[in-house]
Design an enzyme around this catalytic site. Structure first.
Site, PDB file in Angstrom:
ATOM      1  N   LEU A 188       0.835  -1.207   0.000  1.00  0.00           N
ATOM      2  CA  LEU A 188       0.000   0.000   0.000  1.00  0.00           C
ATOM      3  C   LEU A 188       0.871   1.259   0.000  1.00  0.00           C
ATOM      4  CD1 LEU A 188      -2.545  -1.306   2.638  1.00  0.00           C
ATOM      5  CD2 LEU A 188      -3.059  -0.821   0.225  1.00  0.00           C
ATOM      6  N   ASN A 220      -2.595  -5.958   9.837  1.00  0.00           N
ATOM      7  CA  ASN A 220      -2.156  -6.984   8.884  1.00  0.00           C
ATOM      8  C   ASN A 220      -1.754  -8.232   9.656  1.00  0.00           C
ATOM      9  OD1 ASN A 220      -1.261  -8.055   6.343  1.00  0.00           O
ATOM     10  ND2 ASN A 220       0.848  -7.631   6.978  1.00  0.00           N
ATOM     11  N   HIS A 278       0.989 -11.369   9.300  1.00  0.00           N
ATOM     12  CA  HIS A 278       2.164 -11.792   8.541  1.00  0.00           C
ATOM     13  C   HIS A 278       2.605 -13.161   9.055  1.00  0.00           C
ATOM     14  CE1 HIS A 278       5.728 -11.333   6.086  1.00  0.00           C
ATOM     15  NE2 HIS A 278       6.413 -11.803   7.100  1.00  0.00           N
TER      16      HIS A 278
HETATM   17  C1  GRF Z   1      -1.647 -16.000   5.276  1.00  0.00           C
HETATM   18  O1  GRF Z   1      -0.630 -16.897   5.595  1.00  0.00           O
HETATM   19  C2  GRF Z   1      -1.292 -14.605   5.717  1.00  0.00           C
HETATM   20  O2  GRF Z   1      -0.522 -14.572   6.885  1.00  0.00           O
HETATM   21  C3  GRF Z   1      -0.476 -14.109   4.560  1.00  0.00           C
HETATM   22  O3  GRF Z   1      -1.080 -14.648   3.413  1.00  0.00           O
HETATM   23  C4  GRF Z   1      -1.799 -15.829   3.769  1.00  0.00           C
HETATM   24  C5  GRF Z   1      -3.208 -15.606   3.357  1.00  0.00           C
HETATM   25  O4  GRF Z   1      -4.030 -16.725   3.549  1.00  0.00           O
HETATM   26  N1  GRF Z   1      -0.381 -12.667   4.572  1.00  0.00           N
HETATM   27  P1  GRF Z   1      -5.599 -16.584   3.467  1.00  0.00           P
HETATM   28  O5  GRF Z   1      -5.934 -15.885   2.164  1.00  0.00           O
HETATM   29  O6  GRF Z   1      -6.066 -15.796   4.662  1.00  0.00           O
HETATM   30  O7  GRF Z   1      -6.112 -17.989   3.485  1.00  0.00           O
END
Ligand code: GRF
Length: 211
Positions: free
Chosen positions: A89, A103, A105
């Site tokens: 972003l 977010n 991560h």
């Molecule tokens: C997750 O592991 C999240 O931490 C990362 O991308 C993945 C997304 O998975 N940023 P989902 O789309 O929520 O199943």
């Protein structure tokens, strides 16, 4: 009732966990930059307004983020939740919703920011890995941390097995972090998140301990 907008790009399992957590907030919309995101279908089936703002329809990041910002702002969100949203972003977007973007991560930040976190964790031989929910600032994967969950890295783990173990924790900690935000328990002070009195503190593997 507080209002949440969730941004996704793909599978949407974190979004699903948040919807199913029944947080006592209105999920005002789910917005995806990817028209093929699997999570859109689940959101629609759950009766949530699901919109696409396709980044490919815009010449650059700035114009995409402005359109995304307009779409999101129209829902008057108290909180924007990035749940597997795979676009970086702009500072402008982040400033527009300052202190109101979270977010998740898939690593124990500040270790392994960026992509391929599970493979990198295995390659580095770390024994603990996990996930982090943090507020979003212009520094990528570096904002004030709300909660982290750790899992062991086992000797015969491959990327998929480790990712699945972390994902299970993601689905637990993200709704918890949002609940704290909605309850007004979180304050951002510099690069730290301070908790209101009464919030319970660290357990062994999840810090802070979910209620
Ligand atoms: C997750 O592991 C999240 O931490 C990362 O991308 C993945 C997304 O998975 N940023 P989902 O789309 O929520 O199943």
């Amino acid at each position: 009732m507080k209002r949440i907008v969730i941004l996704i790009s793909g599978r949407g399992s974190n979004m699903q966990a948040i919807l199913e957590a029944k947080l006592g907030a209105q999920i005002a919309a789910v917005v995806s930059n990817n028209p093929l995101a699997r999570g859109l279908r689940f959101a629609r089936d759950a009766g949530v307004d699901a919109k696409v703002v396709n980044h490919r329809d815009f010449p650059d990041r700035t114009s995409f983020d402005r359109a995304l910002g307009d779409t999101v702002a129209a829902y008057r969100p108290d909180l924007i939740v990035l749940a597997g949203f795979m676009r970086i972003l702009t500072e402008e977007f982040i400033a527009q919703f300052s202190g109101r973007i979270m977010n998740i991560h898939p690593s124990l930040l500040p270790a392994f920011p960026g992509l391929d976190t599970h493979r990198r964790a295995i390659d580095e031989g770390v024994k603990l890995h996990g996930c982090t929910v943090h507020f979003v600032t212009p520094a990528l994967d570096h904002g004030p941390i709300v909660i982290q969950a750790a899992v062991p890295v086992l000797p015969d783990d491959d990327e998929d097995r480790l990712a699945a173990r972390v994902l299970e924790q993601e689905h637990a900690v993200y709704p918890q972090a949002i609940r704290w935000f909605l309850d007004g328990q979180l304050a951002i002070e510099g690069n730290r998140v301070k908790f209101s009195a009464g919030c319970r503190y660290p357990g062994a593997m999840t810090s802070p301990l979910p209620e």
